[in-house]
Scaffold this motif. Sequence first.
Motif, PDB file in Angstrom:
ATOM      1  N   LEU A  35       1.652  27.709  14.669  1.00  0.00           N
ATOM      2  CA  LEU A  35       1.873  26.837  14.209  1.00  0.00           C
ATOM      3  C   LEU A  35       3.513  26.300  15.231  1.00  0.00           C
ATOM      4  CD1 LEU A  35       1.553  27.211  10.721  1.00  0.00           C
ATOM      5  CD2 LEU A  35       0.125  26.217  12.468  1.00  0.00           C
ATOM      6  N   GLY A  36       4.007  24.969  15.576  1.00  0.00           N
ATOM      7  CA  GLY A  36       5.469  24.734  15.760  1.00  0.00           C
ATOM      8  C   GLY A  36       6.227  23.542  14.931  1.00  0.00           C
ATOM      9  N   ALA A  37       7.634  22.966  15.712  1.00  0.00           N
ATOM     10  CA  ALA A  37       8.500  22.480  14.631  1.00  0.00           C
ATOM     11  C   ALA A  37       7.626  21.127  14.697  1.00  0.00           C
ATOM     12  CB  ALA A  37       9.969  22.509  15.703  1.00  0.00           C
ATOM     13  N   ASP A  38       8.367  19.628  13.969  1.00  0.00           N
ATOM     14  CA  ASP A  38       7.849  18.372  13.834  1.00  0.00           C
ATOM     15  C   ASP A  38       5.575  18.135  13.888  1.00  0.00           C
ATOM     16  OD1 ASP A  38      10.261  17.698  13.914  1.00  0.00           O
ATOM     17  OD2 ASP A  38      10.147  18.404  16.107  1.00  0.00           O
ATOM     18  N   GLY A  39       5.446  19.095  12.871  1.00  0.00           N
ATOM     19  CA  GLY A  39       3.354  19.489  12.923  1.00  0.00           C
ATOM     20  C   GLY A  39       2.852  19.301  14.759  1.00  0.00           C
ATOM     21  N   ARG A  40       3.651  20.098  15.836  1.00  0.00           N
ATOM     22  CA  ARG A  40       3.200  20.533  16.499  1.00  0.00           C
ATOM     23  C   ARG A  40       2.380  22.084  16.244  1.00  0.00           C
ATOM     24  NH1 ARG A  40       6.534  21.162  22.162  1.00  0.00           N
ATOM     25  NH2 ARG A  40       3.717  20.915  22.796  1.00  0.00           N
ATOM     26  N   MET A  41       1.303  21.878  17.178  1.00  0.00           N
ATOM     27  CA  MET A  41       0.280  23.156  17.308  1.00  0.00           C
ATOM     28  C   MET A  41      -0.590  22.846  18.887  1.00  0.00           C
ATOM     29  SD  MET A  41      -2.362  21.638  13.448  1.00  0.00           S
ATOM     30  CE  MET A  41      -2.913  20.658  14.323  1.00  0.00           C
ATOM     31  N   TRP A  42      -0.640  25.017  19.117  1.00  0.00           N
ATOM     32  CA  TRP A  42      -1.540  25.008  19.643  1.00  0.00           C
ATOM     33  C   TRP A  42      -2.004  26.187  20.110  1.00  0.00           C
ATOM     34  CZ3 TRP A  42       3.883  24.945  19.003  1.00  0.00           C
ATOM     35  CH2 TRP A  42       4.522  24.208  19.325  1.00  0.00           C
ATOM     36  N   VAL A  43      -3.511  26.288  20.874  1.00  0.00           N
ATOM     37  CA  VAL A  43      -4.852  26.798  19.863  1.00  0.00           C
ATOM     38  C   VAL A  43      -4.250  28.137  21.092  1.00  0.00           C
ATOM     39  CG1 VAL A  43      -7.160  26.893  19.982  1.00  0.00           C
ATOM     40  CG2 VAL A  43      -6.280  25.216  19.953  1.00  0.00           C
ATOM     41  N   ILE A  44      -4.404  29.438  20.353  1.00  0.00           N
ATOM     42  CA  ILE A  44      -4.271  30.144  21.295  1.00  0.00           C
ATOM     43  C   ILE A  44      -5.720  31.478  21.398  1.00  0.00           C
ATOM     44  CG2 ILE A  44      -3.131  33.579  20.814  1.00  0.00           C
ATOM     45  CD1 ILE A  44      -1.528  30.393  20.234  1.00  0.00           C
ATOM     46  N   GLU A  45      -6.930  31.365  20.933  1.00  0.00           N
ATOM     47  CA  GLU A  45      -8.055  32.014  20.883  1.00  0.00           C
ATOM     48  C   GLU A  45      -9.051  31.405  20.104  1.00  0.00           C
ATOM     49  OE1 GLU A  45      -6.441  35.870  21.679  1.00  0.00           O
ATOM     50  OE2 GLU A  45      -7.510  36.440  19.923  1.00  0.00           O
ATOM     51  N   THR A  46     -10.270  31.959  20.565  1.00  0.00           N
ATOM     52  CA  THR A  46     -10.889  31.860  19.275  1.00  0.00           C
ATOM     53  C   THR A  46     -12.313  33.117  19.936  1.00  0.00           C
ATOM     54  OG1 THR A  46     -10.866  29.188  19.125  1.00  0.00           O
ATOM     55  CG2 THR A  46     -13.999  29.676  18.986  1.00  0.00           C
ATOM     56  N   ALA A  47     -13.290  33.616  18.758  1.00  0.00           N
ATOM     57  CA  ALA A  47     -13.837  34.299  18.965  1.00  0.00           C
ATOM     58  C   ALA A  47     -15.196  34.201  18.476  1.00  0.00           C
ATOM     59  CB  ALA A  47     -13.283  35.567  18.504  1.00  0.00           C
ATOM     60  N   ALA A  48     -16.698  34.763  19.152  1.00  0.00           N
ATOM     61  CA  ALA A  48     -17.567  33.949  18.587  1.00  0.00           C
ATOM     62  C   ALA A  48     -17.772  35.113  17.782  1.00  0.00           C
ATOM     63  CB  ALA A  48     -18.461  33.943  19.766  1.00  0.00           C
ATOM     64  N   ARG A  49     -17.568  35.584  16.988  1.00  0.00           N
ATOM     65  CA  ARG A  49     -17.978  36.615  15.643  1.00  0.00           C
ATOM     66  C   ARG A  49     -16.442  36.073  14.413  1.00  0.00           C
ATOM     67  NH1 ARG A  49     -12.281  38.601  15.400  1.00  0.00           N
ATOM     68  NH2 ARG A  49     -11.462  39.071  16.969  1.00  0.00           N
ATOM     69  N   PHE A  50     -16.645  36.233  13.650  1.00  0.00           N
ATOM     70  CA  PHE A  50     -15.840  36.254  11.287  1.00  0.00           C
ATOM     71  C   PHE A  50     -14.711  37.423  12.440  1.00  0.00           C
ATOM     72  CE2 PHE A  50     -20.377  36.357   9.627  1.00  0.00           C
ATOM     73  CZ  PHE A  50     -19.994  35.186   9.332  1.00  0.00           C
ATOM     74  N   GLY A  51     -13.331  36.839  11.651  1.00  0.00           N
ATOM     75  CA  GLY A  51     -13.044  37.618  11.741  1.00  0.00           C
ATOM     76  C   GLY A  51     -11.998  39.461  11.705  1.00  0.00           C
ATOM     77  N   GLY A  52     -11.454  39.978  11.926  1.00  0.00           N
ATOM     78  CA  GLY A  52     -11.479  41.837  12.271  1.00  0.00           C
ATOM     79  C   GLY A  52     -10.777  42.027  10.833  1.00  0.00           C
ATOM     80  N   ALA A  53     -10.925  43.150  10.843  1.00  0.00           N
ATOM     81  CA  ALA A  53     -10.118  44.229   9.593  1.00  0.00           C
ATOM     82  C   ALA A  53     -10.874  43.164   8.675  1.00  0.00           C
ATOM     83  CB  ALA A  53      -9.094  43.455   9.169  1.00  0.00           C
ATOM     84  N   MET A  54      -9.639  42.690   7.593  1.00  0.00           N
ATOM     85  CA  MET A  54     -10.970  42.652   6.026  1.00  0.00           C
ATOM     86  C   MET A  54     -11.248  41.630   5.589  1.00  0.00           C
ATOM     87  SD  MET A  54     -12.174  45.392   4.427  1.00  0.00           S
ATOM     88  CE  MET A  54     -11.706  45.120   3.219  1.00  0.00           C
ATOM     89  N   THR A  55     -10.535  40.609   7.069  1.00  0.00           N
ATOM     90  CA  THR A  55     -10.934  39.201   6.571  1.00  0.00           C
ATOM     91  C   THR A  55     -12.341  38.595   5.853  1.00  0.00           C
ATOM     92  OG1 THR A  55      -9.825  38.946   9.124  1.00  0.00           O
ATOM     93  CG2 THR A  55     -11.325  37.033   8.078  1.00  0.00           C
ATOM     94  N   VAL A  56     -13.146  39.318   6.569  1.00  0.00           N
ATOM     95  CA  VAL A  56     -14.277  39.028   5.350  1.00  0.00           C
ATOM     96  C   VAL A  56     -14.396  39.113   4.186  1.00  0.00           C
ATOM     97  CG1 VAL A  56     -17.385  38.998   5.815  1.00  0.00           C
ATOM     98  CG2 VAL A  56     -15.895  38.768   8.362  1.00  0.00           C
ATOM     99  N   PRO A  57     -14.271  40.239   3.560  1.00  0.00           N
ATOM    100  CA  PRO A  57     -13.802  41.199   2.497  1.00  0.00           C
ATOM    101  C   PRO A  57     -13.312  40.249   1.623  1.00  0.00           C
ATOM    102  CG  PRO A  57     -14.836  43.047   3.788  1.00  0.00           C
ATOM    103  CD  PRO A  57     -14.457  41.749   5.052  1.00  0.00           C
ATOM    104  N   GLN A  58     -12.296  39.757   2.415  1.00  0.00           N
ATOM    105  CA  GLN A  58     -10.866  38.968   2.053  1.00  0.00           C
ATOM    106  C   GLN A  58     -11.987  37.858   1.276  1.00  0.00           C
ATOM    107  OE1 GLN A  58      -7.783  41.082   3.786  1.00  0.00           O
ATOM    108  NE2 GLN A  58      -7.775  38.636   4.067  1.00  0.00           N
ATOM    109  N   ILE A  59     -12.376  36.757   1.925  1.00  0.00           N
ATOM    110  CA  ILE A  59     -13.381  35.476   1.710  1.00  0.00           C
ATOM    111  C   ILE A  59     -14.306  35.399   0.373  1.00  0.00           C
ATOM    112  CG2 ILE A  59     -14.498  33.881   2.558  1.00  0.00           C
ATOM    113  CD1 ILE A  59     -13.312  34.303   5.790  1.00  0.00           C
ATOM    114  N   GLU A  60     -15.447  36.720   0.754  1.00  0.00           N
ATOM    115  CA  GLU A  60     -16.418  37.313  -0.499  1.00  0.00           C
ATOM    116  C   GLU A  60     -15.786  36.561  -1.763  1.00  0.00           C
ATOM    117  OE1 GLU A  60     -20.460  39.550  -1.428  1.00  0.00           O
ATOM    118  OE2 GLU A  60     -18.707  40.208   0.394  1.00  0.00           O
ATOM    119  N   GLU A  61     -13.862  37.801  -2.145  1.00  0.00           N
ATOM    120  CA  GLU A  61     -13.562  37.743  -3.066  1.00  0.00           C
ATOM    121  C   GLU A  61     -12.841  36.756  -3.318  1.00  0.00           C
ATOM    122  OE1 GLU A  61      -9.665  40.524  -4.123  1.00  0.00           O
ATOM    123  OE2 GLU A  61     -10.674  41.165  -3.059  1.00  0.00           O
TER     124      GLU A  61
END
Length: 461
Positions: free
Chosen positions: A293-319
Amino acid sequence: MSTVLFVYAKGGPPLGYALSRVAARAAVHLLALSPLPPTVAASAGRRCASVVTADGPERGDLVSLIVARAQEVGADAVVTFSEYAVVAVAEACAKLGLAGAGRSCALARDKRLMRRVWAQQGVPQPRFRPVADERELHEAAAELRGPLLLKAAWSAGSTAHRIIRCTDEVPAAWRRAREVMAESAGLGYAELHVAGADGDFLVEEIVPGTAEGWFAQPGWGDYVSVEGAVVDGVFHPVCLSGRMPTVEPFTERAGITPAALPSDAQQRVVALARRAVDALGLENCGIHTEIKLGADGRMWVIETAARFGGAMTVPQIEEVFGLDLIGMLVDQLLGRPVNWPAEARPAQEARGAAGSLVVLAVDGDGAAWPDRRRWDFPAVRDAAPLSPGSALSVVAENSLPDGTPVPVYDPAAGANTMAALCLLSATDPETVLHDFRVLVDALPRLLPAAGDDTEPLEARS
């Protein structure tokens, strides 16, 4: 009953959590490419129809191994949730004629290929150059606008990231990044299918990110991730996760679900994520897309992965949203009907909030702790200065045993020097962020001293 071959490797959501969700949908045969976590090894045998370990030289050609094992067990689907195995599983599924991420999966794994595709499609991203050796890194540093970030093309978890502020820093950055990739491979955090992947790098300009103007509350990091899935080639965003500011160079400290973004900002972020995901031509897989996220609404894509987010992202979504993404993806791969969200769920629809904190030996400003401490979750749990209604737990599978000295934080090694992973549940995302900020600064006081039997306190450069 349907049969699923679960290909396990390090990374992704905790194995115990993922395995329970897959086993609820089908008979599971586990193919372990990494040693099973001790906290899960015993229960895996009870949950699975079979457990086969191939974590050494006997693994051979990984795609052929997965294909052969899938045929042996009569698998109706093959899944993995590890960054390091997604390409091999995608290729195996294509050979087996099973639903999977598709033959373009490598575009969502090799950051050099990913960035080239986005450049062709006009997707906003930092300027970059692939580099294969120190000479090419020197040439790129002379061409791009500094400061620059050197990163491994096949890494995950901010491993082997090095900031280059002047050309004099190029030799040391190149040497250390390669050393860390070799060290990570020894720990099992490395690409399992592509030979020589630990020698592939790219360097990019560091774009001027800011959280100001995006979040009402101060303290958020300047990037978010869009979680979701690709279903029969169509991107389905599920929700957004926010972040605390990273630790230098760009090591993630905490992910918080949901991100406390206004609905109009969320829609713009999702629209950019859709452009990035659609450009990669994926078929059926989880999706995790990070956007700066940048100033004045600017955005840049950093990366995409062909899998769900790591760590506890998926359990957090379920919760907080009641969505079992792993179970939904398994059903999708098995050809069952799945009610995927039509749009990303807004924060207002969440039932509270949840976040996962990576315990690193640095304070809120990124400064190293003044002395060594031992990890001791009961001491943290019993004295943590949390808000009323907040609850803290530890993810044992991703944490050191109590009593273990907390590693000295190494900027190049990133998450490889974490001590523990904690999960916090609270009333809203703002409270999760507040509690994490307070907890980070309290940890050196809450944890017991390591004593004199630890290594000298000196971080590697």
